[in-house]
Enzyme design. Structure first.
Site, mmCIF file in Angstrom:
data_model
loop_
_atom_site.group_PDB
_atom_site.id
_atom_site.type_symbol
_atom_site.label_atom_id
_atom_site.label_comp_id
_atom_site.label_asym_id
_atom_site.label_seq_id
_atom_site.Cartn_x
_atom_site.Cartn_y
_atom_site.Cartn_z
ATOM 1 N N TYR A 79 0.835 -1.195 0.000
ATOM 2 C CA TYR A 79 0.000 0.000 0.000
ATOM 3 C C TYR A 79 0.875 1.253 0.000
ATOM 4 O O TYR A 79 2.072 1.205 0.278
ATOM 5 C CB TYR A 79 -0.915 -0.001 1.233
ATOM 6 N N ASN A 178 -20.647 -3.520 -6.727
ATOM 7 C CA ASN A 178 -20.981 -4.315 -5.544
ATOM 8 C C ASN A 178 -20.024 -4.072 -4.391
ATOM 9 O O ASN A 178 -20.204 -4.608 -3.300
ATOM 10 C CB ASN A 178 -20.980 -5.801 -5.888
ATOM 11 N N GLY A 271 -9.361 2.972 -7.420
ATOM 12 C CA GLY A 271 -8.904 1.623 -7.124
ATOM 13 C C GLY A 271 -8.479 0.937 -8.411
ATOM 14 O O GLY A 271 -8.718 1.441 -9.514
ATOM 15 N N GLY A 272 -7.853 -0.222 -8.271
ATOM 16 C CA GLY A 272 -7.380 -0.970 -9.435
ATOM 17 C C GLY A 272 -7.433 -2.462 -9.191
ATOM 18 O O GLY A 272 -6.411 -3.154 -9.232
#
Length: 360
Positions: A79, A178, A271-272
């Site tokens: 991260y 989702n 995000g990825g």
């Protein structure tokens, strides 16, 4: 704030000291990792030494804390920010104040609090944290809503508010619908009269997922494969093409989603999950003047660290939606702390639509 966060994390390995009114309590426990790696392998449930309660510190009993993808990445060491080792896992959750230092002004015993920044180490039964790293939240919202408030709903709120001026009747398209952020986007947009086109991966339980997202307020739920099909034209007969796209996947899904943006539309990547680059046709830049932006909630909080009113206003707005029944917690599976390995493994499986929540 970063120094204070490091101090809070180091509290897990501070020498044991006598605390004023809690000396007789059993030691707190937490999920600790001493090296980076796969979470089930490197996390251990251990007793923690209790840091001394300083004048500006708050002693907190954790109530519930989710397992987020960023938590997994932090433990893996991949991260953007990493906690000093050894560290307690978890960046989100809700706790109850047990005791405050004599200079703490905004919090009292019995208050509920959530982290103000990432890396707090919320996967523990109790902890002592600097007041500046905590935000008070109302006790009249469900505990699971409070536990999942500081990351996904805030991310959804900011992306809907900060990149395009959206009005009732406008539309937004998003992939990963989702996900925790995706579910929050659907609900916040619905409360504002904004239409949503929600893209998900095909899966065995697709009809059940579609039904659940529609119940949250989704206007359309489609698979990635449908983005290239003529049926998309039918969707745009009833709602306008989107001016905003929200991307947490990358790869082909993102390229196909981008094709449906209006001229001068903006795609925000937060995000990825596919671990593939975002590829954009040159024509989209030249002939439609689309813009690509990025968003990271942690950076937003740090950029606004001196503007506590912006953060407080956002939290208040989200809590108002929760009270009105317009914003629910994401689909959750509640897991006792001692069963953390089961929760970790479930959170790392593909097609996961239920957020794992550790209960203390």
């Amino acid at each position: 704030m970063q120094r204070a966060a490091a101090r809070a994390l180091r509290g897990a390995r501070s020498p044991p000291v006598r605390m004023r009114s809690v000396a007789a309590r059993s030691p707190p426990r937490g999920l600790v990792y001493e090296r980076h790696g796969e979470p089930p392998a490197v996390l251990q449930l251990k007793d923690l030494e209790v840091a001394e309660l300083g004048d500006s510190d708050v002693h907190v009993k954790m109530l519930a804390a989710p397992i987020n993808p960023a938590d997994i990445n932090m433990i893996q060491g991949s991260y953007a920010i990493l906690s000093p080792l050894p560290a307690v896992g978890g960046s989100e959750g809700v706790g109850e104040v047990l005791e405050v230092g004599r200079r703490v002004a905004a919090l009292r015993p019995g208050d509920w609090v959530i982290p103000a920044d990432s890396g707090l180490g919320t996967w523990r039964t109790r902890g002592v944290f600097p007041e500046e790293l905590l935000l008070k939240v109302p006790r009249d919202i469900p505990v699971l809503c409070a536990a999942t408030l500081s990351v996904n709903p805030c991310t959804a709120y900011r992306m809907l508010a900060d990149f395009q001026p959206l009005a009732p009747g406008d539309s937004v398209i998003q992939n990963g619908a989702n996900s925790g952020v995706g579910q929050a986007v659907i609900q916040i947009a619905k409360a504002s009269g904004i239409k949503t086109i929600n893209v998900v991966r095909d899966r065995p339980d697709l009809p059940k997922l579609v039904e659940r997202l529609m119940a949250l307020g989704a206007d359309h739920v489609i698979t990635e494969e449908m983005l290239r099909k003529p049926e998309m034209k039918e969707i745009f007969k009833s709602i306008p093409k989107p001016r905003l796209a929200l991307n947490c996947v990358g790869g082909k899904s993102t390229t196909e989603m981008l094709r449906h943006l209006q001229p001068k539309g903006i795609m925000v990547t937060y995000g990825g999950m596919a671990k593939q680059p975002v590829t954009v046709p040159v024509s989209a830049f030249i002939f439609r003047d689309v813009q690509l932006r990025g968003f990271w909630m942690t950076q937003w909080k740090r950029d606004h660290a001196q503007d506590q009113q912006s953060l407080a206003s956002m939290i208040d707005a989200l809590c108002q939606l929760i009270r009105r029944g317009q914003l629910a917690a994401p689909a959750c599976t509640e897991v006792p702390l001692q069963d953390y390995k089961v929760a970790l493994e479930a959170s790392m499986k593909p097609f996961t639509s239920s957020k794992q929540i550790l209960l203390f």
